[in-house]
Design a protein around this motif. Sequence first.
Motif, PDB file in Angstrom:
ATOM      1  N   THR A  13      15.428   1.050   6.577  1.00 20.41           N
ATOM      2  CA  THR A  13      14.549  -0.116   6.717  1.00 20.41           C
ATOM      3  C   THR A  13      14.769  -1.100   5.573  1.00 20.41           C
ATOM      4  N   SER A  14      15.713  -0.802   4.695  1.00 21.27           N
ATOM      5  CA  SER A  14      15.881  -1.628   3.496  1.00 21.27           C
ATOM      6  C   SER A  14      17.263  -1.369   2.901  1.00 21.27           C
ATOM      7  N   TYR A 155      17.232  12.715 -10.152  1.00 18.04           N
ATOM      8  CA  TYR A 155      18.182  11.919  -9.349  1.00 18.04           C
ATOM      9  C   TYR A 155      19.610  12.416  -9.580  1.00 18.04           C
ATOM     10  N   VAL A 188      23.742  -1.276  -7.134  1.00 19.67           N
ATOM     11  CA  VAL A 188      23.683  -2.218  -6.019  1.00 19.67           C
ATOM     12  C   VAL A 188      22.318  -2.884  -6.118  1.00 19.67           C
ATOM     13  N   THR A 190      19.206  -3.726  -4.941  1.00 21.16           N
ATOM     14  CA  THR A 190      18.311  -3.425  -3.812  1.00 21.16           C
ATOM     15  C   THR A 190      16.925  -3.150  -4.396  1.00 21.16           C
TER      16      THR A 190
HETATM   17  P1  NAD Z   1      15.996   1.089  -1.014  1.00 17.93           P
HETATM   18  O1  NAD Z   1      14.759   1.446  -1.767  1.00 17.93           O
HETATM   19  O2  NAD Z   1      16.289  -0.349  -0.701  1.00 17.93           O
HETATM   20  O3  NAD Z   1      16.040   1.884   0.367  1.00 17.93           O
HETATM   21  C1  NAD Z   1      15.660   3.224   0.468  1.00 17.93           C
HETATM   22  C2  NAD Z   1      15.352   3.531   1.899  1.00 17.93           C
HETATM   23  O4  NAD Z   1      14.921   4.884   1.985  1.00 17.93           O
HETATM   24  C3  NAD Z   1      14.210   2.667   2.472  1.00 17.93           C
HETATM   25  O5  NAD Z   1      14.475   2.381   3.829  1.00 17.93           O
HETATM   26  C4  NAD Z   1      13.011   3.600   2.343  1.00 17.93           C
HETATM   27  O6  NAD Z   1      11.957   3.295   3.259  1.00 17.93           O
HETATM   28  C5  NAD Z   1      13.672   4.919   2.668  1.00 17.93           C
HETATM   29  N1  NAD Z   1      12.906   6.068   2.256  1.00 17.93           N
HETATM   30  C6  NAD Z   1      12.387   6.353   1.035  1.00 17.93           C
HETATM   31  N2  NAD Z   1      11.709   7.508   1.076  1.00 17.93           N
HETATM   32  C7  NAD Z   1      11.818   7.963   2.348  1.00 17.93           C
HETATM   33  C8  NAD Z   1      11.333   9.102   3.027  1.00 17.93           C
HETATM   34  N3  NAD Z   1      10.584  10.026   2.407  1.00 17.93           N
HETATM   35  N4  NAD Z   1      11.630   9.242   4.338  1.00 17.93           N
HETATM   36  C9  NAD Z   1      12.370   8.309   4.994  1.00 17.93           C
HETATM   37  N5  NAD Z   1      12.850   7.212   4.394  1.00 17.93           N
HETATM   38  C10 NAD Z   1      12.575   7.051   3.095  1.00 17.93           C
HETATM   39  O7  NAD Z   1      17.175   1.749  -1.830  1.00 17.93           O
HETATM   40  P2  NAD Z   1      18.765   1.607  -1.777  1.00 17.93           P
HETATM   41  O8  NAD Z   1      19.185   1.124  -3.103  1.00 17.93           O
HETATM   42  O9  NAD Z   1      19.229   0.909  -0.561  1.00 17.93           O
HETATM   43  O10 NAD Z   1      19.143   3.155  -1.723  1.00 17.93           O
HETATM   44  C11 NAD Z   1      19.714   3.774  -0.608  1.00 17.93           C
HETATM   45  C12 NAD Z   1      20.512   4.968  -1.067  1.00 17.93           C
HETATM   46  O11 NAD Z   1      21.549   4.517  -1.923  1.00 17.93           O
HETATM   47  C13 NAD Z   1      19.709   5.983  -1.881  1.00 17.93           C
HETATM   48  O12 NAD Z   1      20.111   7.286  -1.527  1.00 17.93           O
HETATM   49  C14 NAD Z   1      20.112   5.676  -3.305  1.00 17.93           C
HETATM   50  O13 NAD Z   1      19.990   6.786  -4.138  1.00 17.93           O
HETATM   51  C15 NAD Z   1      21.560   5.287  -3.098  1.00 17.93           C
HETATM   52  N6  NAD Z   1      22.138   4.501  -4.185  1.00 17.93           N
HETATM   53  C16 NAD Z   1      21.615   3.294  -4.531  1.00 17.93           C
HETATM   54  C17 NAD Z   1      22.191   2.599  -5.579  1.00 17.93           C
HETATM   55  C18 NAD Z   1      21.675   1.264  -6.022  1.00 17.93           C
HETATM   56  O14 NAD Z   1      22.096   0.805  -7.083  1.00 17.93           O
HETATM   57  N7  NAD Z   1      20.800   0.607  -5.273  1.00 17.93           N
HETATM   58  C19 NAD Z   1      23.281   3.132  -6.253  1.00 17.93           C
HETATM   59  C20 NAD Z   1      23.781   4.365  -5.874  1.00 17.93           C
HETATM   60  C21 NAD Z   1      23.195   5.037  -4.828  1.00 17.93           C
END
Ligand code: NAD
Length: 260
Positions: A13-14, A155, A188, A190
């Motif tokens: 969703t995000s 994490y 990233v 976000t």
């Molecule tokens: P975000 O917060 O934009 O999105 C996270 C998503 O997970 C959202 O849709 C949220 O509603 C959902 N979510 C959270 N808890 C949940 C639950 N209990 N059940 C179902 N959905 C749930 O974050 P993002 O940055 O897009 O992260 C997405 C993935 O990428 C994550 O696994 C994060 O660890 C990984 N990641 C992000 C980065 C970064 O810099 N943003 C870097 C490396 C890895």
Amino acid sequence: MLKGRSAVVTGSTSGIGLAIARALAREGAHVTINGFGEAAAIERERAALEREFAVAVRYSPADMAKPAEIAAMLAEAETAFGAVDILVNNAGIQHVAPLEEFPPDQWDRILAINLSSAFHAMRAALPGMKARRWGRVVNTASAHSLVASPFKAAYVAAKHGLAGLTKTAALETATFGVTVNCISPGYVWTPLVEKQIPDTMKARGLTEDEVKRDVLLAAQPTREFVTVDQVAALALYLCSDAAAQITGTNLSIDGGWTAQ
Ligand code: NAD
């Protein structure tokens, strides 16, 4: 490229998950999106995906901390679309605190959502993929699956675990036309990154600009954030037939972070 395939993208969703869901839909896959958020905004996004890409898009509110809801989400997707061909385990949360102050309930929650959910989802999806002799699992790990940073105990542990789980799943599915890989983004821009800035400011005694420059982008030799579309393009490539011999890997997309 993916016409007639069906995908489940957790946490879509995000941020990164939404970009991956969009990329898969653009290539013709029917998609189940999942995650939290405001109901009307999620419905707008779901309907827009259907309209824009002429595919069927479902929304599942399953909580990735709850194994029974994960299994139900996968079963419902299989019933609705006849198969789950692509599973993207992407849902993730973060909490930043020194280890000795790290709240145990946050530890449990991060391990559940960032690691165990991928186990439960693969457990449900792999039998169908193996039976149909085609499947793609993409696990969103992180540069923190390869290196650590202070104050991110849960994490870093969860993401290292996800990289290991990916390897085992890849070995078990290698002769069934199924690939299982992780992608490991650096920072990233976000909501997940934006939300950890106040805690990082507190934990390290820095201003917001200092956190961005001296903590986040300091890790990335390119000094630029990765974009969600760049991560989605990598996930899409792993779902293509060209990537059929890539399995069990952990692909970095981190501006050179883990080369250091
Ligand atoms: P975000 O917060 O934009 O999105 C996270 C998503 O997970 C959202 O849709 C949220 O509603 C959902 N979510 C959270 N808890 C949940 C639950 N209990 N059940 C179902 N959905 C749930 O974050 P993002 O940055 O897009 O992260 C997405 C993935 O990428 C994550 O696994 C994060 O660890 C990984 N990641 C992000 C980065 C970064 O810099 N943003 C870097 C490396 C890895």
